[in-house]
Design a protein around this motif. Structure first.
Motif, PDB file in Angstrom:
ATOM      1  N   VAL A 142       6.105  15.916 -31.977  1.00 54.09           N
ATOM      2  CA  VAL A 142       5.966  14.516 -31.572  1.00 54.09           C
ATOM      3  C   VAL A 142       5.168  14.473 -30.275  1.00 54.09           C
ATOM      4  O   VAL A 142       5.524  15.131 -29.290  1.00 54.09           O
ATOM      5  CB  VAL A 142       7.330  13.829 -31.368  1.00 54.09           C
ATOM      6  N   PHE A 143       4.082  13.726 -30.300  1.00 55.65           N
ATOM      7  CA  PHE A 143       3.296  13.489 -29.094  1.00 55.65           C
ATOM      8  C   PHE A 143       3.815  12.242 -28.384  1.00 55.65           C
ATOM      9  O   PHE A 143       4.070  11.218 -29.028  1.00 55.65           O
ATOM     10  CB  PHE A 143       1.818  13.258 -29.432  1.00 55.65           C
ATOM     11  N   PHE A 144       3.932  12.319 -27.054  1.00 54.79           N
ATOM     12  CA  PHE A 144       4.206  11.161 -26.213  1.00 54.79           C
ATOM     13  C   PHE A 144       2.996  10.950 -25.313  1.00 54.79           C
ATOM     14  O   PHE A 144       2.232  11.884 -25.053  1.00 54.79           O
ATOM     15  CB  PHE A 144       5.459  11.379 -25.355  1.00 54.79           C
ATOM     16  N   GLN A 145       2.840   9.703 -24.820  1.00 54.96           N
ATOM     17  CA  GLN A 145       1.642   9.388 -24.043  1.00 54.96           C
ATOM     18  C   GLN A 145       1.870   9.378 -22.537  1.00 54.96           C
ATOM     19  O   GLN A 145       0.906   9.248 -21.783  1.00 54.96           O
ATOM     20  CB  GLN A 145       1.054   8.060 -24.518  1.00 54.96           C
ATOM     21  N   ASN A 146       3.099   9.503 -22.116  1.00 55.18           N
ATOM     22  CA  ASN A 146       3.364   9.672 -20.686  1.00 55.18           C
ATOM     23  C   ASN A 146       4.725  10.320 -20.503  1.00 55.18           C
ATOM     24  O   ASN A 146       5.582  10.259 -21.390  1.00 55.18           O
ATOM     25  CB  ASN A 146       3.255   8.348 -19.917  1.00 55.18           C
ATOM     26  N   SER A 147       4.919  10.952 -19.365  1.00 58.45           N
ATOM     27  CA  SER A 147       6.136  11.736 -19.136  1.00 58.45           C
ATOM     28  C   SER A 147       7.377  10.852 -19.023  1.00 58.45           C
ATOM     29  O   SER A 147       8.485  11.285 -19.371  1.00 58.45           O
ATOM     30  CB  SER A 147       5.982  12.588 -17.872  1.00 58.45           C
ATOM     31  N   ASP A 148       7.231   9.612 -18.541  1.00 61.22           N
ATOM     32  CA  ASP A 148       8.384   8.712 -18.439  1.00 61.22           C
ATOM     33  C   ASP A 148       8.940   8.376 -19.821  1.00 61.22           C
ATOM     34  O   ASP A 148      10.151   8.397 -20.036  1.00 61.22           O
ATOM     35  CB  ASP A 148       7.995   7.422 -17.708  1.00 61.22           C
ATOM     36  N   ASP A 149       8.049   8.044 -20.762  1.00 57.18           N
ATOM     37  CA  ASP A 149       8.480   7.764 -22.126  1.00 57.18           C
ATOM     38  C   ASP A 149       9.139   8.991 -22.747  1.00 57.18           C
ATOM     39  O   ASP A 149      10.174   8.891 -23.426  1.00 57.18           O
ATOM     40  CB  ASP A 149       7.289   7.349 -22.992  1.00 57.18           C
ATOM     41  N   HIS A 150       8.550  10.124 -22.524  1.00 57.65           N
ATOM     42  CA  HIS A 150       9.081  11.384 -23.053  1.00 57.65           C
ATOM     43  C   HIS A 150      10.508  11.616 -22.565  1.00 57.65           C
ATOM     44  O   HIS A 150      11.423  11.899 -23.356  1.00 57.65           O
ATOM     45  CB  HIS A 150       8.157  12.525 -22.608  1.00 57.65           C
ATOM     46  N   GLN A 151      10.702  11.464 -21.265  1.00 56.49           N
ATOM     47  CA  GLN A 151      12.014  11.712 -20.664  1.00 56.49           C
ATOM     48  C   GLN A 151      13.044  10.690 -21.133  1.00 56.49           C
ATOM     49  O   GLN A 151      14.176  11.055 -21.505  1.00 56.49           O
ATOM     50  CB  GLN A 151      11.892  11.686 -19.139  1.00 56.49           C
TER      51      GLN A 151
END
Length: 372
Positions: A142-151
């Protein structure tokens, strides 16, 4: 290799995914574009894709319609036999992954922004998170577009074995966007967005009204599609009133934002949350300062004070103050800010970065599956 790309609109595929698709086609892969039919579907075929239409309710959460989508995708995947599927947007990510898992087809998913599922609470949000958890437990990556969304995603949806990586959005083809000088002494502010509350449209209208009291020669423009069927769509009457009262000039919608950005002094996006907003990448690539909110997805596109300014979320007064700062800046400083923005895009958001990440992970996943 046969690769399926499943998204909620053909427009989305053509405008955001074609760089990747053309790179995959160049390698000799077969691409099956799966999306609801619209004016862009024929463009996908002209560019070398096979197009398979589906019916998808993009705005609602009707379980019967969503189950129908699952069944459609399962039938298509069974018929087309892709070696791997790339999913984008919420419903393909969830129901496409569940359908592919039933057929033992690997998937790569892309979370381009957490959106209303994470902005709002309630039963619909709870159910959506459970569906995410069930579906993503079967994703290869799964790709996320920023670290905040990922976390935040992994904090609220426990998936300890999920393989993830970060991408700078869909990237931007820098050869299609060249720097243009900021023209004229009048300060022209442009917001480009779908006209829903989560994009900060109401705050933009209020901030424009506040700024005009202090800088009556400044101009405010709004470019984007009305979405009256969306649960948080801005009523057309509000936009018309602001337009008729000369607070903003509503420009409607367009397929080509470049001419509008080139005529603007500054591009504004006071969104509540984003993945990586394409309009801000395009604005910076053209050499325009940016004002956006200090929230996930938006703040990554701005180097505070160097390429633009950050404002508080849902705060029209603070947004107006940042707009006032741009109004007070001389042309030379604005041009330097725009130049810095272009350099930031070149270093972090070049489309080739996205393509290389996909190709690397695709190769690794397929090699690993073949070895098993």
């Amino acid at each position: 290799m046969t690769i399926a790309v499943t998204v909620n609109t053909s427009w989305n595929i053509y405008n955001f995914r074609m760089g990747l698709i053309r790179a995959l086609l160049k390698q000799g892969n077969k691409i099956i574009a799966i999306a609801p039919q619209d004016d862009y579907s024929k463009n996908l075929v002209e560019d070398g894709c096979q197009f398979v239409p589906i019916v998808m309710d993009n705005t609602g959460s009707n379980p019967f319609k969503d189950y129908s989508l699952y069944r459609q995708l399962k039938r298509i995947y069974k018929d087309q036999k892709p070696d791997i599927v790339f999913h984008y947007t919420v419903k393909p990510n969830i129901y496409g992954t569940l359908a592919a898992y039933e057929l033992k087809i690997p998937v790569i998913n892309n979370v381009s922004g957490l959106g209303t599922v994470f902005l709002n609470k309630g039963i619909a949000s709870f159910v959506a998170k459970k569906l995410y958890q069930k579906a993503f437990s079967h994703a290869e990556l799964v790709f996320f577009q920023n670290s905040d969304d990922h976390q935040l995603f992994l904090m609220e949806i426990p998936l300890p074995n999920l393989q993830t990586d970060l991408l700078p959005g869909s990237g931007i083809n820098l050869s299609e966007f060249s720097v243009s000088p900021i023209i004229g002494e009048e300060k022209v502010f442009l917001m480009i967005a779908r006209l829903i509350k989560d994009k900060g449209v109401l705050e933009y209208l209020e901030a424009a009204e506040l700024t005009l009291k202090k800088y009556p020669k400044s101009k405010f423009q709004l470019l984007g599609k009305l979405d009256p069927n969306h649960a948080r769509g801005i009523p057309e009457s509000i936009i018309s009133e602001a337009h008729n009262n000369s607070i903003v000039k509503y420009l409607g919608e367009t397929d080509d934002v470049k001419p509008y950005i080139e005529k603007a002094t500054c591009v504004v996006l006071p969104s509540y949350r984003e993945g990586t907003p394409r309009t801000l990448l395009e604005a910076a690539a053209i050499g325009r300062p940016i004002i956006t909110t200090n929230v996930a997805g938006c703040k990554e596109v701005v180097s505070e004070g160097e390429t633009g300014l950050l404002c508080e979320e849902r705060n029209a007064l603070d947004l107006s103050e940042k707009i006032n700062t741009i109004c007070e800046m001389p042309q030379k400083e604005l041009s330097v800010m725009g130049k810095n923005g272009r350099q930031l895009i070149e270093s972090k958001f070049d489309e080739q970065i996205v393509i290389n990440q996909y190709l690397k992970h695709l190769s690794n996943i397929m090699n690993q599956l073949q070895a098993e």
